[in-house]
Design an enzyme around this catalytic site. Structure first.
Site, PDB file in Angstrom:
ATOM      1  N   GLY A 122       0.804  -1.217   0.000  1.00 36.42           N
ATOM      2  CA  GLY A 122       0.000   0.000   0.000  1.00 36.42           C
ATOM      3  C   GLY A 122       0.832   1.260   0.000  1.00 36.42           C
ATOM      4  N   ALA A 123       1.927   1.247  -0.745  1.00 32.80           N
ATOM      5  CA  ALA A 123       2.882   2.362  -0.690  1.00 32.80           C
ATOM      6  C   ALA A 123       2.596   3.450  -1.717  1.00 32.80           C
ATOM      7  CB  ALA A 123       4.301   1.835  -0.885  1.00 32.80           C
ATOM      8  N   ASN A 124       1.432   3.430  -2.333  1.00 33.64           N
ATOM      9  CA  ASN A 124       1.129   4.452  -3.336  1.00 33.64           C
ATOM     10  C   ASN A 124       0.599   5.745  -2.725  1.00 33.64           C
ATOM     11  OD1 ASN A 124      -1.218   2.414  -3.120  1.00 33.64           O
ATOM     12  ND2 ASN A 124      -2.223   4.296  -3.814  1.00 33.64           N
ATOM     13  N   GLY A 135      -0.420   7.939   1.396  1.00 32.06           N
ATOM     14  CA  GLY A 135      -0.484   7.952   2.851  1.00 32.06           C
ATOM     15  C   GLY A 135       0.792   7.533   3.534  1.00 32.06           C
ATOM     16  N   ILE A 136       0.635   6.777   4.612  1.00 31.29           N
ATOM     17  CA  ILE A 136       1.776   6.352   5.423  1.00 31.29           C
ATOM     18  C   ILE A 136       2.718   5.456   4.633  1.00 31.29           C
ATOM     19  CG2 ILE A 136       2.400   4.894   7.395  1.00 31.29           C
ATOM     20  CD1 ILE A 136      -0.080   6.136   8.795  1.00 31.29           C
ATOM     21  N   GLY A 137       2.177   4.595   3.778  1.00 24.30           N
ATOM     22  CA  GLY A 137       3.022   3.717   2.983  1.00 24.30           C
ATOM     23  C   GLY A 137       3.943   4.489   2.057  1.00 24.30           C
ATOM     24  N   SER A 193      -4.023  -0.510  14.794  1.00 26.89           N
ATOM     25  CA  SER A 193      -4.725   0.756  14.988  1.00 26.89           C
ATOM     26  C   SER A 193      -5.233   0.841  16.416  1.00 26.89           C
ATOM     27  CB  SER A 193      -5.914   0.836  14.014  1.00 26.89           C
ATOM     28  OG  SER A 193      -6.814   1.869  14.373  1.00 26.89           O
ATOM     29  N   TYR A 227     -13.846  -3.381  10.781  1.00 25.83           N
ATOM     30  CA  TYR A 227     -12.528  -2.734  10.696  1.00 25.83           C
ATOM     31  C   TYR A 227     -11.751  -2.978  11.987  1.00 25.83           C
ATOM     32  CZ  TYR A 227      -8.898   0.825  10.471  1.00 25.83           C
ATOM     33  OH  TYR A 227      -7.678   1.461  10.481  1.00 25.83           O
TER      34      TYR A 227
END
Length: 296
Positions: free
Chosen positions: A13-15, A17-19, A142, A167
């Site tokens: 998920g590095a595209n 936000g935090i990633g 989280s 979630y």
């Protein structure tokens, strides 16, 4: 942070936000960073943004859809064929409170993507992690894990679905997985360590709530009351690079309620590490994914 030259790192998920922020920081330290993303176009845009700030960055996009176990297996096989070491796996990707949806294999989307996809990915990459000196796995949980439980009788959501409840369940599963993985690595005398972390309350695109954009009011609240991604990424970076960690820790912001602040070792919610539940989650995850961990 020490020099990471020649270190090989995967960030799911590095595209955005935090990633994406983690990929930027780690590549600035010389690491070879693989952006494991579902949307290749967004991944290429992320690469461009990283190179715009650091033309020497060693970054690469690889396709990974955590909601599709065939995609997870294809990614792992391609990675194992291309690389002979893996220093750090950051299980970052996540989906938050979407409308009810199932994965390709029929799992509820949040549990299937956030937990089962990462569980399978880590297990498939374990042979390379074991071979790499001082390797580690970082899994993002989280503060939503607090008060959560895992409903083993309704993991697919067919008996009722509430987006936030599922979630929270997925984030509890992330935390229990991170701890149980470290327990098992230590039991088998392996040097690889596993660490959990969370970003507190950070303004990221998770708050698009599935396919629906946040309201203008919520976007304003994010700016004023939530910490920026540059702060939210710090627990991940701390968990990924701090030489003082021994495995099994949980890293989060040190402010009130662990919502904002600087990274520190945090105590999870009381009684969260229930050994019976952790074992049941592990066994269930192996059964559902078909990925059995080889600790030998």
């Amino acid at each position: 942070m020490s020099d990471l030259t020649e270190k090989v790192i995967i960030v799911t998920g590095a595209n955005s936000g935090i990633g994406l922020e983690a990929a930027k920081i780690l590549s600035q330290q010389g690491a070879q960073v693989i952006l494991a993303v579902r949307n290749r176009q967004k991944g290429e845009e992320a690469i461009a943004s990283i190179l715009n700030g650091n033309k020497e960055a060693k970054v690469e996009v690889m396709d990974l859809d955590l909601s599709d176990l065939n995609s997870v297996r294809t990614f792992a096989q391609a990675f194992l064929e291309q690389y002979n070491s893996l220093d750090l796996l950051i299980n970052n990707a996540g989906v938050m409170t979407p409308p009810y949806e199932r994965t390709k294999e029929g799992f509820e989307l949040q549990f299937g993507s956030n937990h089962l996809g990462h569980f399978a990915l880590t297990g498939l990459l374990l042979p390379l992690l074991k071979k790499t000196s001082n390797s580690r796995v970082v899994t993002l949980s989280s503060i939503a894990h607090r008060g959560a439980s895992i409903d083993f009788d309704n993991l697919d959501g067919s008996k009722g679905y509430k987006a936030m409840k599922f979630y929270r369940q997925s984030k509890l599963a992330n935390l229990l997985f991170a701890k149980e993985l470290d327990n098992r690595l230590k039991q088998h005398g392996l040097p690889t360590i596993s660490i959990g972390c969370h970003p507190g309350i950070t303004s990221t695109n998770l708050f698009k709530f599935g396919k629906r954009d946040s309201s203008n009011l919520l976007k304003t609240l994010l700016k004023w009351f939530f910490q920026p991604v540059e702060m939210g990424v710090l627990p991940t970076i701390y968990a990924a690079t701090s030489e003082g960690l021994r495995g099994g820790e949980y890293i989060g912001p040190d402010g009130r309620g662990n919502r904002t602040g600087n990274p520190a070792i945090e105590t999870p919610a009381a009684n969260v590490y229930n050994q019976e539940m952790m074992k049941k989650l592990w066994d269930t995850s192996e059964e559902l994914t078909g990925v059995v961990y080889d600790f030998q």
